[in-house]
Enzyme design. Structure first.
Site, PDB file in Angstrom:
ATOM      1  N   TYR A  56       0.851  -1.205   0.000  1.00 20.47           N
ATOM      2  CA  TYR A  56       0.000   0.000   0.000  1.00 20.47           C
ATOM      3  C   TYR A  56       0.877   1.242   0.000  1.00 20.47           C
ATOM      4  CZ  TYR A  56      -4.987  -0.199  -0.089  1.00 20.47           C
ATOM      5  OH  TYR A  56      -6.269  -0.269  -0.539  1.00 20.47           O
ATOM      6  N   GLU A  58      -0.522   4.834  -0.517  1.00 22.30           N
ATOM      7  CA  GLU A  58      -1.314   6.052  -0.742  1.00 22.30           C
ATOM      8  C   GLU A  58      -0.441   7.284  -0.544  1.00 22.30           C
ATOM      9  OE1 GLU A  58      -4.728   5.909   1.785  1.00 22.30           O
ATOM     10  OE2 GLU A  58      -5.835   4.602   0.421  1.00 22.30           O
ATOM     11  N   ASP A 205      -5.463  14.211 -25.110  1.00 24.43           N
ATOM     12  CA  ASP A 205      -5.463  12.803 -24.711  1.00 24.43           C
ATOM     13  C   ASP A 205      -4.744  12.054 -25.828  1.00 24.43           C
ATOM     14  OD1 ASP A 205      -5.973  10.149 -24.291  1.00 24.43           O
ATOM     15  OD2 ASP A 205      -8.125  10.382 -23.937  1.00 24.43           O
ATOM     16  N   THR A 231      -2.915   6.669 -22.072  1.00 18.63           N
ATOM     17  CA  THR A 231      -2.713   5.299 -21.620  1.00 18.63           C
ATOM     18  C   THR A 231      -1.242   4.963 -21.852  1.00 18.63           C
ATOM     19  OG1 THR A 231      -3.292   4.549 -23.825  1.00 18.63           O
ATOM     20  CG2 THR A 231      -5.041   4.456 -22.178  1.00 18.63           C
ATOM     21  N   LYS A 234      -0.788   1.149 -25.227  1.00 19.23           N
ATOM     22  CA  LYS A 234      -1.126   1.059 -26.655  1.00 19.23           C
ATOM     23  C   LYS A 234       0.169   1.114 -27.454  1.00 19.23           C
ATOM     24  CE  LYS A 234      -5.789   2.577 -25.679  1.00 19.23           C
ATOM     25  NZ  LYS A 234      -6.795   3.656 -25.728  1.00 19.23           N
ATOM     26  N   ARG A 240      -0.513  -2.026 -18.639  1.00 16.83           N
ATOM     27  CA  ARG A 240      -1.870  -1.476 -18.812  1.00 16.83           C
ATOM     28  C   ARG A 240      -2.119  -0.434 -17.731  1.00 16.83           C
ATOM     29  NH1 ARG A 240      -5.999  -2.600 -21.784  1.00 16.83           N
ATOM     30  NH2 ARG A 240      -4.654  -4.174 -22.684  1.00 16.83           N
TER      31      ARG A 240
HETATM   32  C1  LIG Z   1      -7.959   3.861 -25.027  1.00 15.01           C
HETATM   33  C2  LIG Z   1      -8.309   5.268 -24.791  1.00 15.01           C
HETATM   34  C3  LIG Z   1      -8.703   5.727 -23.534  1.00 15.01           C
HETATM   35  C4  LIG Z   1      -9.106   4.806 -22.390  1.00 15.01           C
HETATM   36  O1  LIG Z   1      -8.166   4.059 -21.833  1.00 15.01           O
HETATM   37  P1  LIG Z   1      -8.564   2.906 -20.790  1.00 15.01           P
HETATM   38  O2  LIG Z   1      -7.244   2.555 -20.203  1.00 15.01           O
HETATM   39  O3  LIG Z   1      -9.204   1.834 -21.582  1.00 15.01           O
HETATM   40  O4  LIG Z   1      -9.485   3.500 -19.784  1.00 15.01           O
HETATM   41  C5  LIG Z   1      -8.890   7.088 -23.337  1.00 15.01           C
HETATM   42  N1  LIG Z   1      -8.716   7.951 -24.359  1.00 15.01           N
HETATM   43  C6  LIG Z   1      -8.373   7.556 -25.600  1.00 15.01           C
HETATM   44  C7  LIG Z   1      -8.198   8.569 -26.681  1.00 15.01           C
HETATM   45  C8  LIG Z   1      -8.172   6.191 -25.859  1.00 15.01           C
HETATM   46  O5  LIG Z   1      -7.864   5.797 -27.091  1.00 15.01           O
END
Ligand SMILES: *Cc1c(COP(=O)(O)O)cnc(C)c1O
Length: 428
Positions: A56, A58, A205, A231, A234, A240
């Site tokens: 833990y 936090e 994002d 993320t 990807k 992840r």
């Molecule tokens: C994949 C994705 C997310 C979400 O990611 P998670 O880890 O699945 O919650 C957010 N924004 C964009 C643009 C994405 O392609």
């Protein structure tokens, strides 16, 4: 594949072991073309499956709410140093559990319920968390959505004039750029200029593009955006998880309290360590080579599909994504996805801009090259894959018997190709 993996699990829980082993075999024997997926290194798997899951922690390094945090602090600090170097930014929060939660944390940090936000619509290739109705971002905020051009020279490209018009009309508190199906370079500066006109925050994002940006083959948004989320699993090929980056001291303070205690409890320190490992991998020169292969493979796939009579949304790609329009062939996304899966190609149906079909059917498919490139598929292989996809999809228009013949021969070809490139060469 032999059962040389996960030995302890096999002994103590054969039932769960069986699921994991079947999944390992599926990954080994299918060509993975889901654009959001990748294959992490064994080092990342090691870190993510480690004793750090027991801890833990936090709070943040040096100011935790639990004792015994000396070594997890070390791991988080390594991750922070590396990510700042990778994206040339001053501050980072690496604790969000996922991309959706990273976005929520930014909203919690900078917005109040019912504030107006402006994001790209799902139908144009945006993401759920940028203001789509079923998501919290569409429920708790007054979400306005921009899209892509319907026709003309810049058909399918982001309609920056619409972004500006909607921004001036609605005065959103935040403008969000970034997408999940959009295969082209996004003009971060244009968004910045629009945000400046109405003194809105500008958030990027970069979930899909973060690996391409780390590999310096897609523009880095950090100098234009107030805050960047992503993320890490990807194109970046990490654990992840997710992250939030900024150069603004006021914003990082707000983001840190939004992530913890605003939204989350203890961070996942095993995932933190795995992220540190993946940032380290992305800093190596080999990662740039990998990313350039990812992009050239996507370009070859797109070209091959065009030669075979398909249309590519936006006409091509600058990234790892190939967005296929099936309407010239009179096919639908759901049927195409199912048949490709049957022969051993994993991808997903995806609406195309102004799609005449409903979201459960769609007229498009989304392909991506990161996972297959990670295991070694090269330009020659992707030309073969493009032709295989065309053969299979064209067979949907043939008589049942002929279709079966095409699919059976393709299945064999795919197993052959996959056996040339094992996803993991050693046990873990
Ligand atoms: C994949 C994705 C997310 C979400 O990611 P998670 O880890 O699945 O919650 C957010 N924004 C964009 C643009 C994405 O392609």
């Amino acid at each position: 594949m032999k059962n040389i993996y996960l030995n302890k699990l096999r002994e103590s829980d054969p039932e769960v072991f069986d699921s994991l082993n079947k999944e390992l075999n599926r990954q080994q024997n299918q060509i993975e073309l889901i654009a959001s997926e990748n294959i992490t290194s064994l080092a990342v798997l090691n870190a993510q499956g480690s004793v750090l899951t027991n801890k833990y922690a936090e709070g943040y390094p040096g100011r935790r709410y639990y004792g015994g945090c000396e070594f997890v602090d070390e791991a988080e600090n390594i991750a922070l140093e590396r990510v700042k170097k990778l994206y040339k930014c001053k501050y980072a929060n690496l604790q969000p559990h996922s991309g959706a939660q990273a976005n929520q944390a930014v909203f919690l940090a900078l917005l109040k319920p019912h504030d107006t936000i402006l994001g790209m619509s799902l139908a144009s290739g945006g993401h759920l968390t940028h203001g789509a109705r079923p998501n919290i971002s569409g429920k708790w905020f007054n979400a306005i959505q921009y899209g892509v051009k319907k026709e003309g020279n810049d058909k399918d490209l982001i309609d920056y004039d619409e972004v500006e018009k909607l921004a001036l009309e609605n005065k959103p508190k935040i403008i969000i750029a970034g997408a999940s199906a959009y295969p082209r370079i996004i003009d971060w500066k244009k968004f910045r200029d629009i945000a400046n006109k109405i003194e809105a925050y500008f958030m990027v994002d970069m979930a899909h593009y973060s690996g391409l940006i780390a590999g310096e083959q897609y523009p880095n948004p950090i100098e234009y955006a107030d805050v960047v989320t992503s993320t890490t699993h990807k194109t970046l090929r990490g654990a992840r998880s997710a992250m939030i980056l900024t150069n603004n001291e006021e914003i990082i303070k707000k983001v840190n309290s939004a992530v913890f205690p605003g939204l989350q409890g203890g961070p996942l320190m095993h995932v933190m360590a795995a992220k540190a490992v993946s940032y380290g991998e992305a800093l190596k020169p080999e990662f740039k080579t990998y990313i350039s292969e990812v992009i050239s493979n996507a370009k070859i796939l797109a070209e091959t599909l065009v030669q075979r009579g398909f249309r590519i949304v936006t006409g091509g790609t600058d990234s790892h994504i190939v967005w296929l329009d099936l309407t010239p062939k009179n096919l639908t996304g759901d049927k195409a996805e199912k048949l490709l899966e049957e022969v051993g190609i994993a991808c997903n149906k995806n609406a195309i801009p102004y799609d005449p079909n409903p979201p459960k059917i769609t007229s498009g498919l989304r392909f991506g090259t990161p996972a297959a490139t990670s295991r070694g598929f090269n330009n020659t292989d992707f030309k073969v894959i493009g032709n295989i996809i065309s053969d299979v999809l064209d067979s949907l228009l043939l008589k049942e018997e002929e279709k079966t013949k095409v699919c059976e021969s393709v299945k064999k070809k795919i197993i052959d190709m996959c056996s040339k490139y094992p996803i993991y060469k050693e046990p873990y």
